[in-house]
Scaffold this motif. Structure first.
Motif, mmCIF file in Angstrom:
data_model
loop_
_atom_site.group_PDB
_atom_site.id
_atom_site.type_symbol
_atom_site.label_atom_id
_atom_site.label_comp_id
_atom_site.label_asym_id
_atom_site.label_seq_id
_atom_site.Cartn_x
_atom_site.Cartn_y
_atom_site.Cartn_z
ATOM 1 N N ARG A 45 0.848 -1.182 0.000
ATOM 2 C CA ARG A 45 0.000 0.000 0.000
ATOM 3 C C ARG A 45 0.886 1.234 0.000
ATOM 4 O O ARG A 45 2.119 1.126 0.015
ATOM 5 N N TYR A 47 2.347 4.677 1.803
ATOM 6 C CA TYR A 47 2.651 5.092 3.171
ATOM 7 C C TYR A 47 2.939 6.582 3.215
ATOM 8 O O TYR A 47 3.464 7.159 2.254
ATOM 9 N N THR A 50 4.505 9.759 9.454
ATOM 10 C CA THR A 50 3.796 9.354 10.675
ATOM 11 C C THR A 50 4.338 10.010 11.940
ATOM 12 O O THR A 50 3.830 9.738 13.027
ATOM 13 N N GLN A 197 -3.768 6.862 15.332
ATOM 14 C CA GLN A 197 -4.197 5.920 14.304
ATOM 15 C C GLN A 197 -3.040 4.974 13.973
ATOM 16 O O GLN A 197 -2.211 5.238 13.098
ATOM 17 N N SER A 199 -2.985 2.253 12.467
ATOM 18 C CA SER A 199 -3.030 1.671 11.128
ATOM 19 C C SER A 199 -2.239 2.488 10.112
ATOM 20 O O SER A 199 -1.837 1.968 9.066
ATOM 21 N N ARG A 200 -1.979 3.780 10.391
ATOM 22 C CA ARG A 200 -1.193 4.593 9.476
ATOM 23 C C ARG A 200 0.260 4.117 9.431
ATOM 24 O O ARG A 200 0.954 4.307 8.439
ATOM 25 N N GLU A 203 0.420 -2.570 9.205
ATOM 26 C CA GLU A 203 -0.516 -3.594 9.621
ATOM 27 C C GLU A 203 -0.008 -4.310 10.870
ATOM 28 O O GLU A 203 1.046 -4.942 10.853
ATOM 29 N N VAL A 204 -0.786 -4.201 11.976
ATOM 30 C CA VAL A 204 -0.457 -4.955 13.176
ATOM 31 C C VAL A 204 -0.545 -6.443 12.849
ATOM 32 O O VAL A 204 -1.521 -6.901 12.258
ATOM 33 N N ASP A 209 6.326 -7.025 12.190
ATOM 34 C CA ASP A 209 5.906 -6.413 13.446
ATOM 35 C C ASP A 209 6.210 -7.384 14.582
ATOM 36 O O ASP A 209 5.540 -8.398 14.752
ATOM 37 N N GLN A 217 -1.486 -11.013 17.561
ATOM 38 C CA GLN A 217 -2.343 -10.956 16.376
ATOM 39 C C GLN A 217 -2.097 -12.167 15.479
ATOM 40 O O GLN A 217 -3.034 -12.764 14.954
ATOM 41 N N ILE A 263 3.142 -1.194 17.460
ATOM 42 C CA ILE A 263 3.857 -1.836 16.354
ATOM 43 C C ILE A 263 5.351 -1.643 16.594
ATOM 44 O O ILE A 263 5.794 -0.553 16.947
#
Length: 329
Positions: A45, A47, A50, A197, A199-200, A203-204, A209, A217, A263
């Motif tokens: 995706r 990015y 952050t 956020q 998720s920014r 992905e956990v 990670d 998870q 993360i």
């Protein structure tokens, strides 16, 4: 020579992906664009930036340079910072050079360089502050750049280094306030929602990670398990650092930070390198085993095992107490 060769080759491994985000986002912002609207295409995706707006202020000089020049400066600062911390611990030049060669095989160190990450610079700021300068300012600066080092301010409180904790908190607040004055829109957007956020960031539970949250998870554990285990880590860390020496407190806090972060990518685990240093020479076999796990990219073979998460848990329990290492040359 080996370290220099690794630096050159590693730049191609992940293509300085994170540095490209810093560089592109801050350039866009300096030209009147949205700091948090920039997107760098990734393999899965896109990015974006952050970090808090204060980080963008510090990255601005790098953004004004061509990307290769910015990469060279960040890499030089990262390697020099690593050498400085090794010098504090190992004291003599030859062991420092040997350790640098060994680190060339360790995945978190390699990934930090190949992504163009800022982790090693922040590790240096915090380490030199806690171990040498002992005034809190650089730890506060690191916290203003990236939120996770705030745990080191908590450590200073637990260790009863109250003046340093107050200075660190004050510097972090002042830097954040300065960024708010310079970039009120970006600051309001970041602190008003983007900072929370997760998720920014990514992905956990992705294989890279290696936080507790990511490991749970992958094991499909109930959501209620993570806060309980994170609390257990914090309580155990608190009991260990209350009577710890400076090096032990620095090392254990770095490990705990990686474990309880929402993360913790593999390159974040450079914060565990001080703990690995403390394993030598008193627990040499365990130290060699940890280095082997960190070097062999085992995280990608069986992701569900979360081997690097387990390494963090082992380090939190196994780092020896050694007040004699707290005396700097």
């Amino acid at each position: 020579m080996a370290v220099a060769a690794l630096v050159v080759v590693s730049a191609r491994w992940h293509g300085l992906f994170d540095l490209r985000i810093y560089h592109g986002a801050v350039r866009q912002w300096l030209h009147g664009g949205d700091l948090y609207g920039y997107r760098e295409p990734g393999p899965v995706r896109n990015y974006g930036f952050t970090y808090p707006p204060f980080a963008a202020l510090l990255f601005a000089p790098l953004a004004l340079l061509p990307l290769p020049a910015a990469a060279a400066l960040l890499t030089a600062a990262s390697v020099a910072g690593t050498a400085a911390l090794l010098r504090v611990r190992l004291r003599r030049v030859r062991p420092v050079l040997t350790a640098l060669v060994v680190l060339a095989a360790v995945e978190p160190w390699r990934d930090t360089l190949s992504f163009g990450q800022v982790n090693l610079v922040l590790l240096t700021l915090v380490g030199l502050d806690l171990l040498v300068l002992r005034n809190g300012a650089l730890a506060g600066l690191a916290t203003a750049v990236k939120l996770t080092p705030v745990l080191f301010i908590a450590y200073l409180v637990i260790a009863r280094r109250y003046r340093e904790a107050a200075v660190a908190a004050g510097v972090a607040a002042a830097a954040t306030g300065l960024a708010w004055l310079v970039a009120p829109g970006a600051s309001a957007r970041y602190w008003g929602g983007l900072a929370w956020q997760v998720s920014r960031v990514g992905e956990v539970g992705a294989p890279a990670d290696q936080s507790l949250a990511g490991a749970l998870q992958r094991l499909h554990a109930p959501e209620a398990v993570w806060p309980l285990l994170a609390l257990a880590v914090v309580l155990f860390w608190t009991t260990r650092v209350q009577a710890a020496g400076d090096w032990e407190g620095f090392a254990l806090t770095g490990v705990a930070m990686c474990l309880i972060s929402p993360i913790a990518w593999v390159h974040h685990l450079v914060w565990e390198l001080p703990a690995v240093l403390l394993l030598f020479p008193r627990r040499r076999l365990l130290g060699l085993a940890v280095v082997a796990v960190l070097a062999l990219r085992l995280v990608w073979l069986v992701p569900a095992l979360s081997l690097l998460t387990l390494v963090g848990i082992v380090l939190l329990a196994a780092v020896p107490h050694d007040r004699t290492s707290d005396v700097s040359p």
